[in-house]
Design a protein around this motif. Structure first.
Motif, PDB file in Angstrom:
ATOM      1  N   LYS A 158     108.907  63.500  72.820  1.00 17.48           N
ATOM      2  CA  LYS A 158     107.585  62.945  73.053  1.00 17.48           C
ATOM      3  C   LYS A 158     107.651  61.939  74.186  1.00 17.48           C
ATOM      4  O   LYS A 158     108.704  61.355  74.466  1.00 17.48           O
ATOM      5  CB  LYS A 158     107.041  62.281  71.787  1.00 17.48           C
TER       6      LYS A 158
ATOM      7  N   TYR B  61     103.404  65.002  72.683  1.00 23.59           N
ATOM      8  CA  TYR B  61     104.535  65.773  72.174  1.00 23.59           C
ATOM      9  C   TYR B  61     104.710  67.054  72.973  1.00 23.59           C
ATOM     10  O   TYR B  61     103.748  67.662  73.429  1.00 23.59           O
ATOM     11  CB  TYR B  61     104.333  66.105  70.696  1.00 23.59           C
TER      12      TYR B  61
ATOM     13  N   ASN C  95     103.893  65.653  64.756  1.00 22.55           N
ATOM     14  CA  ASN C  95     103.829  66.688  65.792  1.00 22.55           C
ATOM     15  C   ASN C  95     103.565  68.050  65.150  1.00 22.55           C
ATOM     16  O   ASN C  95     104.332  68.997  65.249  1.00 22.55           O
ATOM     17  CB  ASN C  95     105.101  66.725  66.635  1.00 22.55           C
TER      18      ASN C  95
END
Length: 208
Positions: free
Chosen positions: A2, A79, A133
């Motif tokens: 990320k 992400y 995510n």
């Protein structure tokens, strides 16, 4: 992986701070998608229809930057890859949360997802994991809904998009299914939801 978003240069900083201050920063829409081609392709390939349209969902989301932003401690991160946490029904009339990894290849995705679904069906409880995510996924194949709300704890700062699918119906040979898309308004607008819906429909019609 990320990447932290720099509020000094991000063009959504003011929008994010405005909506992130709300008790309820989410908004949602419900649309009907044409799943005639997708249903037929899933049957031809021997892939469960749920996993076929879930794969199309993840394939679309992983191409759209606004669906890959997440809020963590009032910071925004982008992400690299998004997966799915889908509710899975159990024989004892309960459900559990699965954690399904996204793979671009449909057959690799399906094989992995089937293993995870079997694991959840054999388990108990909901099994929460501290992951962001992903998408929150739910299927309600018994209801041809026109609107949908989600249970939410306003004390918990959530930013994960929620996508739900309803009952598939057929009229004059055309199969349709309601899809609910709920997103954090600080991270995405109606335009971006529209981009997801358009891409999702395109993938339902063309994905292999």
């Amino acid at each position: 992986m990320k990447t932290e978003i720099d509020f000094a240069t991000w063009n959504r900083t003011e929008h994010f701070k405005f909506f992130n201050s709300f008790e309820e920063p989410f908004f949602g829409v419900v649309v009907d998608v044409d799943c005639t081609t997708a249903y037929n392709k899933a049957k031809e390939k021997g892939v469960p229809f749920f996993l076929y349209y879930l794969h199309c969902t993840l394939k679309a989301v992983n191409q759209l930057i606004h669906f890959k932003y997440r809020v963590e401690d009032d910071k925004v991160y982008l992400y690299d890859e998004i997966h799915a946490s889908a509710t899975i029904n159990r024989p004892d009339d309960t459900f559990g949360f699965s954690y399904i990894t996204y793979y671009p290849d449909l057959h690799q995705f399906t094989a992995s997802a089937k293993q995870e679904i079997a694991r959840v069906q054999d388990g108990k409880g909901v099994e929460l994991r501290p992951m962001v995510n992903l998408l929150h996924i739910s299927a309600i194949p018994w209801v041809n809904f026109k609107a949908l709300t989600h249970a939410r704890s306003f004390s918990f700062k959530d930013s994960v998009p929620k996508i739900s699918y309803g009952k598939m119906t057929e009229v004059d040979g055309v199969k349709t299914m309601p899809v609910s898309v709920t997103v954090h308004h600080g991270l995405a607008d109606g335009r971006h939801v529209g981009e997801f819906i358009d891409l999702y429909q395109q993938l339902l019609n063309t994905s292999l």
